[in-house]
Motif scaffolding. Structure first.
Motif, PDB file in Angstrom:
ATOM      1  N   GLU A  33       0.731  -1.358   0.115  1.00  0.00           N
ATOM      2  CA  GLU A  33      -0.024   0.064  -0.050  1.00  0.00           C
ATOM      3  C   GLU A  33       0.882   1.439   0.094  1.00  0.00           C
ATOM      4  O   GLU A  33       0.584   2.309  -0.701  1.00  0.00           O
ATOM      5  N   GLU A  34       1.803   1.218   0.899  1.00  0.00           N
ATOM      6  CA  GLU A  34       2.927   2.363   0.858  1.00  0.00           C
ATOM      7  C   GLU A  34       3.452   2.646  -0.471  1.00  0.00           C
ATOM      8  O   GLU A  34       3.825   3.774  -0.942  1.00  0.00           O
ATOM      9  N   ASN A  35       3.853   1.508  -1.118  1.00  0.00           N
ATOM     10  CA  ASN A  35       4.634   1.485  -2.452  1.00  0.00           C
ATOM     11  C   ASN A  35       3.577   2.149  -3.441  1.00  0.00           C
ATOM     12  O   ASN A  35       4.073   3.106  -4.219  1.00  0.00           O
ATOM     13  N   ALA A  36       2.445   1.934  -3.610  1.00  0.00           N
ATOM     14  CA  ALA A  36       1.438   2.359  -4.231  1.00  0.00           C
ATOM     15  C   ALA A  36       1.389   3.919  -4.075  1.00  0.00           C
ATOM     16  O   ALA A  36       0.984   4.796  -5.059  1.00  0.00           O
ATOM     17  N   ARG A  37       1.146   4.298  -2.857  1.00  0.00           N
ATOM     18  CA  ARG A  37       0.985   5.789  -2.418  1.00  0.00           C
ATOM     19  C   ARG A  37       2.226   6.370  -3.077  1.00  0.00           C
ATOM     20  O   ARG A  37       2.189   7.663  -3.508  1.00  0.00           O
ATOM     21  N   LEU A  38       3.386   5.765  -2.824  1.00  0.00           N
ATOM     22  CA  LEU A  38       4.552   6.683  -3.384  1.00  0.00           C
ATOM     23  C   LEU A  38       4.400   6.966  -4.789  1.00  0.00           C
ATOM     24  O   LEU A  38       4.992   8.238  -5.224  1.00  0.00           O
ATOM     25  N   PRO A 180       9.189   5.065 -17.005  1.00  0.00           N
ATOM     26  CA  PRO A 180       9.255   5.884 -16.030  1.00  0.00           C
ATOM     27  C   PRO A 180      10.324   5.796 -14.994  1.00  0.00           C
ATOM     28  O   PRO A 180      11.032   4.878 -15.237  1.00  0.00           O
ATOM     29  N   ALA A 181      10.743   6.666 -14.365  1.00  0.00           N
ATOM     30  CA  ALA A 181      11.765   6.709 -13.461  1.00  0.00           C
ATOM     31  C   ALA A 181      11.338   6.003 -11.999  1.00  0.00           C
ATOM     32  O   ALA A 181      12.174   5.265 -11.237  1.00  0.00           O
ATOM     33  N   LEU A 182       9.989   6.079 -11.975  1.00  0.00           N
ATOM     34  CA  LEU A 182       9.432   5.172 -10.687  1.00  0.00           C
ATOM     35  C   LEU A 182       8.093   4.828 -11.056  1.00  0.00           C
ATOM     36  O   LEU A 182       7.297   5.299 -11.555  1.00  0.00           O
ATOM     37  N   SER A 183       7.843   3.483 -10.648  1.00  0.00           N
ATOM     38  CA  SER A 183       6.503   2.640 -10.984  1.00  0.00           C
ATOM     39  C   SER A 183       6.453   1.434 -10.115  1.00  0.00           C
ATOM     40  O   SER A 183       7.362   1.219  -9.165  1.00  0.00           O
ATOM     41  N   LEU A 184       5.296   0.915 -10.179  1.00  0.00           N
ATOM     42  CA  LEU A 184       5.412  -0.279  -9.426  1.00  0.00           C
ATOM     43  C   LEU A 184       5.558  -1.667 -10.523  1.00  0.00           C
ATOM     44  O   LEU A 184       5.026  -1.495 -11.583  1.00  0.00           O
ATOM     45  N   ASP A 185       6.392  -2.759 -10.130  1.00  0.00           N
ATOM     46  CA  ASP A 185       6.353  -3.810 -10.673  1.00  0.00           C
ATOM     47  C   ASP A 185       5.055  -4.870 -10.362  1.00  0.00           C
ATOM     48  O   ASP A 185       4.140  -4.264  -9.834  1.00  0.00           O
ATOM     49  N   ALA A 186       5.150  -5.756 -11.072  1.00  0.00           N
ATOM     50  CA  ALA A 186       3.819  -6.826 -11.021  1.00  0.00           C
ATOM     51  C   ALA A 186       3.630  -7.189  -9.765  1.00  0.00           C
ATOM     52  O   ALA A 186       2.461  -7.781  -9.217  1.00  0.00           O
ATOM     53  N   GLY A 188       3.932  -5.244  -6.921  1.00  0.00           N
ATOM     54  CA  GLY A 188       3.691  -4.220  -5.872  1.00  0.00           C
ATOM     55  C   GLY A 188       5.215  -3.706  -5.559  1.00  0.00           C
ATOM     56  O   GLY A 188       5.073  -2.661  -4.414  1.00  0.00           O
ATOM     57  N   ARG A 189       6.237  -4.054  -5.906  1.00  0.00           N
ATOM     58  CA  ARG A 189       7.242  -3.430  -5.214  1.00  0.00           C
ATOM     59  C   ARG A 189       7.751  -2.292  -6.458  1.00  0.00           C
ATOM     60  O   ARG A 189       7.269  -1.875  -7.275  1.00  0.00           O
ATOM     61  N   LEU A 190       8.593  -1.421  -5.628  1.00  0.00           N
ATOM     62  CA  LEU A 190       8.844  -0.131  -6.433  1.00  0.00           C
ATOM     63  C   LEU A 190       9.926  -0.501  -7.585  1.00  0.00           C
ATOM     64  O   LEU A 190      10.941  -1.174  -7.067  1.00  0.00           O
ATOM     65  N   LYS A 191       9.877  -0.125  -8.568  1.00  0.00           N
ATOM     66  CA  LYS A 191      10.783  -0.194  -9.517  1.00  0.00           C
ATOM     67  C   LYS A 191      11.540   1.269 -10.065  1.00  0.00           C
ATOM     68  O   LYS A 191      10.689   2.025 -10.432  1.00  0.00           O
ATOM     69  N   ILE A 192      12.602   1.168  -9.684  1.00  0.00           N
ATOM     70  CA  ILE A 192      13.092   2.600  -9.918  1.00  0.00           C
ATOM     71  C   ILE A 192      14.510   2.932 -10.724  1.00  0.00           C
ATOM     72  O   ILE A 192      15.274   1.995 -10.669  1.00  0.00           O
ATOM     73  N   SER A 193      14.323   3.640 -11.870  1.00  0.00           N
ATOM     74  CA  SER A 193      15.057   3.723 -12.911  1.00  0.00           C
ATOM     75  C   SER A 193      15.897   5.139 -13.119  1.00  0.00           C
ATOM     76  O   SER A 193      15.369   5.979 -13.775  1.00  0.00           O
ATOM     77  N   PRO A 194      17.057   5.349 -12.216  1.00  0.00           N
ATOM     78  CA  PRO A 194      17.535   6.619 -12.229  1.00  0.00           C
ATOM     79  C   PRO A 194      18.223   7.052 -13.609  1.00  0.00           C
ATOM     80  O   PRO A 194      18.729   8.163 -13.784  1.00  0.00           O
TER      81      PRO A 194
END
Length: 257
Positions: A33-38, A180-186, A188-194
């Motif tokens: 839930e927090e990941n989705a909010r972020l 995107p630089a920030l998304s959710l993977d399938a 629910g984890r944060l996927k971060i691409s700097p």
């Protein structure tokens, strides 16, 4: 290892993975839930942000452990992680089919940087895969080979983490042009691409400016490096990923699709 036989005789069906874990474990509901909010709150503001800003954000906000995935094609992410997310683990996917030069870079990274280097490996060795599915699966069914040797091992090894950092660049090709630089993977984890806004020129400049570990094949016509069995050099001006799965109707391994 016992594997069920397919109707083709002594070989297994490549659509069926070997026995063992193949998926990422569930996240706690509160973390999901927090990941989705972020993502809802911060994805737009980070879309074109510099790499250091994105990683500083990750260090502050990711609600749990963070993994920085490394292909060892270059070591930019390892350097940036050491500076901005020093508590993150480095995660290397060893398919068993890498160039020896790639494995040498991985060893050098482990010596140079203080973070833990986690190496994810497939369930089957090369010999076991050949015995179960027949030699040259990477030619006959590259999607199945990538699934068993890349996608599933990475998925399993991401289980302890609330988010993961990737080296995706929009300049790498049309399938990544709007990454995107920030998304959710399938899961629910944060996927971060700097590095999404970086070009190959930006990458090369950072490597030179900071005296980073260099993959020798990148100066020999290999701007994008995967498994040795499925990667060829490319000509000047060609798509940097044109040498990946050359001759196959395939442009992605499945890690980002």
């Amino acid at each position: 290892m016992q594997l069920s036989l397919s109707r083709r005789g002594h070989l297994n069906d490549p659509a069926v993975s070997p026995a063992g874990p193949t998926a990422t474990g569930d996240l706690p509901g509160a973390v999901r839930e927090e990941n989705a909010r972020l993502v809802e709150k911060h994805a737009d503001e980070l879309y074109d942000a510099p790499a250091d800003v994105i990683l500083a954000w990750a260090r502050e906000h990711v609600p749990g452990r963070l993994a920085v995935t490394l292909s060892m094609e270059n070591t930019v992410l390892a350097e940036l992680a050491a500076r901005h997310t020093p508590d993150a683990d480095l995660l290397f996917l060893d398919t068993g089919y890498h160039f020896e030069e790639t494995l040498a870079v991985a060893r050098d990274v482990d010596r140079r940087y203080p973070q833990t280097l986690v190496t994810a490996t497939p369930t089957l060795t090369r010999a076991e895969q050949d015995a179960a599915y027949g030699p040259g699966l990477y030619r006959r069914d590259p999607a199945a080979c990538c699934r068993m040797r890349k996608v599933e091992p990475l998925a399993v090894h991401l289980t302890p983490y609330a988010g993961w950092v990737t080296g995706l660049r929009r300049a790498d090709g049309p399938t990544r042009a709007h990454a995107p630089a920030l998304s959710l993977d399938a899961t629910g984890r944060l996927k971060i691409s700097p590095l999404v806004t970086w070009s190959l020129v930006d990458t090369e400049a950072f490597i030179a400016d900071h005296d980073l570990i260099r993959h020798p094949l990148t100066t020999q016509g290999y701007p994008s490096i995967g498994c040795a069995t499925c990667t060829l050099p490319v000509a000047d001006g060609e798509d940097p990923r044109a040498g990946r799965w050359a001759g196959q109707n395939k442009t992605e391994c499945g890690l980002h699709s």
